[in-house]
Motif scaffolding. Structure first.
Motif, PDB file in Angstrom:
ATOM      1  N   VAL A 178       0.831  -1.205   0.000  1.00 34.10           N
ATOM      2  CA  VAL A 178       0.000   0.000   0.000  1.00 34.10           C
ATOM      3  C   VAL A 178       0.871   1.262   0.000  1.00 34.10           C
ATOM      4  N   ILE A 227     -11.306   2.462  -2.787  1.00 34.59           N
ATOM      5  CA  ILE A 227     -10.122   3.322  -2.832  1.00 34.59           C
ATOM      6  C   ILE A 227     -10.443   4.549  -3.679  1.00 34.59           C
ATOM      7  N   TYR A 241      -7.276  -4.565  -6.822  1.00 36.62           N
ATOM      8  CA  TYR A 241      -7.477  -4.911  -5.409  1.00 36.62           C
ATOM      9  C   TYR A 241      -8.835  -5.544  -5.211  1.00 36.62           C
ATOM     10  N   TRP A 261      -5.386  -1.023   2.677  1.00 35.58           N
ATOM     11  CA  TRP A 261      -5.461   0.393   2.283  1.00 35.58           C
ATOM     12  C   TRP A 261      -6.138   1.210   3.388  1.00 35.58           C
ATOM     13  N   GLU A 310      -5.115   5.461   4.111  1.00 36.73           N
ATOM     14  CA  GLU A 310      -5.123   6.103   2.785  1.00 36.73           C
ATOM     15  C   GLU A 310      -6.561   6.484   2.413  1.00 36.73           C
TER      16      GLU A 310
END
Lengths: 270, 44
Positions: free
Chosen positions: A208, A241, A268, B22, B27
């Motif tokens: 990451v 994300i 991902y 993540w 993030e």
């Protein structure tokens, strides 16, 4: 048979409770066989019928309720997990949800008789926000039907069971050979699969932090982040994300035409 | 899927730990756009 009845007389209620609770909790335990044996135990007065029914139903309701609340709080992620073994997880999720919505009430009552469906019915009811009281009512009916059916079978076929047990003893050796052969076939299959994947080039993996650092310098000119989860798009408030796009794995042939070849693609899932 | 994309000539990578890693790293995330949400039936 005598040995089995003696075990049943000593630990019968505990055994039935544990086996049925484990099965209702999604573990591969032979609950129906335990109930048939308990039925034979009732016929030979080693167990008392009403107590067996009570213990069995409580165990089933308890296990199913845990699954129901797991489904309620995990949302569609649990169904996604259960569908991972399917050839097509996306279709499995959509079809299961639609089918359960149409026939959910009937499904809950008969699900225990259908392997596979029995482990999905309670979490699906939770995921689909069925009222707990309604779930409990339908699940109770299902449990009563299931327990009664197998107990009656065991009760009526006690003599047949004794004969079957003797045959099973004789057939034990054959079973051992079959299980050993199945194990060899499974190991061979896994080896073939491993060799097949070794033929592919290894896909590089990035941490990451590495990607985050790259995003601050190159993004978005050279980087594309792609979400390939087969679930995660079903619950309001679902996250992904920042800046990523979704590609449905089952629609890859179509989606691939829109992917830019000049960018590095980071995939991902959950 | 990463293997298939590589075979088709795309420069593909896999993020270790996926969305969970993540998120743990703090993030940035975003809500899935409403248009992208798949509506599944519910009893309520």
């Amino acid at each position: 048979m005598t040995d089995m009845l003696s075990i049943l007389a000593q630990h019968g209620y505990v055994l039935i409770f544990v086996v049925l609770l484990a099965e209702a909790g999604g573990l591969p335990f032979p609950a129906s066989i335990a109930l048939v044996a308990a039925g034979a135990g009732v016929a030979s007065h080693a167990l008392w019928g009403p107590s067996v029914v009570f213990v069995a139903i409580i165990a089933l309701l308890l296990g199913d309720s845990v699954q129901f609340f797991l489904g309620r709080y995990m949302g569609w992620a649990l169904l996604g997990f259960l569908c991972r073994v399917s050839m097509n997880p996306e279709t499995c999720i959509l079809r299961s949800a639609e089918s359960f919505y149409k026939r959910g009430k009937v499904t809950l009552v008969i699900s225990k008789f259908i392997p596979g469906v029995n482990s999905m019915a309670a979490p699906l009811a939770g995921s689909m926000k069925m009222r707990f009281a309604q779930f409990l009512r339908l699940d109770f009916l299902g449990a009563l039907l299931y327990v009664s059916a197998y107990l009656t079978l065991g009760y009526l076929s006690r003599d047949f069971l004794a004969a079957t047990l003797r045959s099973i003893h004789l057939a034990g050796r054959v079973m051992e050979i079959i299980v050993a052969a199945a194990l060899v076939v499974y190991i061979a299959y896994r080896i073939v699969q491993a060799c097949k994947y070794r033929e592919y080039k290894v896909v590089p993996r990035v941490q990451v932090q590495e990607l985050a650092a790259r995003l601050t310098s190159d993004y978005p000119a050279k980087v594309m982040i792609v979400d390939v989860r087969s679930h995660g798009y079903y619950d309001i408030g679902a996250e992904r994300i920042k800046g990523s796009i979704r590609i449905e794995p089952n629609n890859l042939e179509v989606e691939i035409k829109n992917l830019p070849r000049e960018k590095d693609i980071y995939l991902y899932c959950t | 899927m990463a293997h298939i994309l590589r075979e088709k000539g795309f420069n593909t990578f896999v993020i270790v730990g996926g969305l969970t890693a993540w998120r743990k790293a703090g993030e940035p995330l975003e809500s899935v756009p409403k248009d992208d949400l798949v509506k599944l039936p519910t009893f309520s």
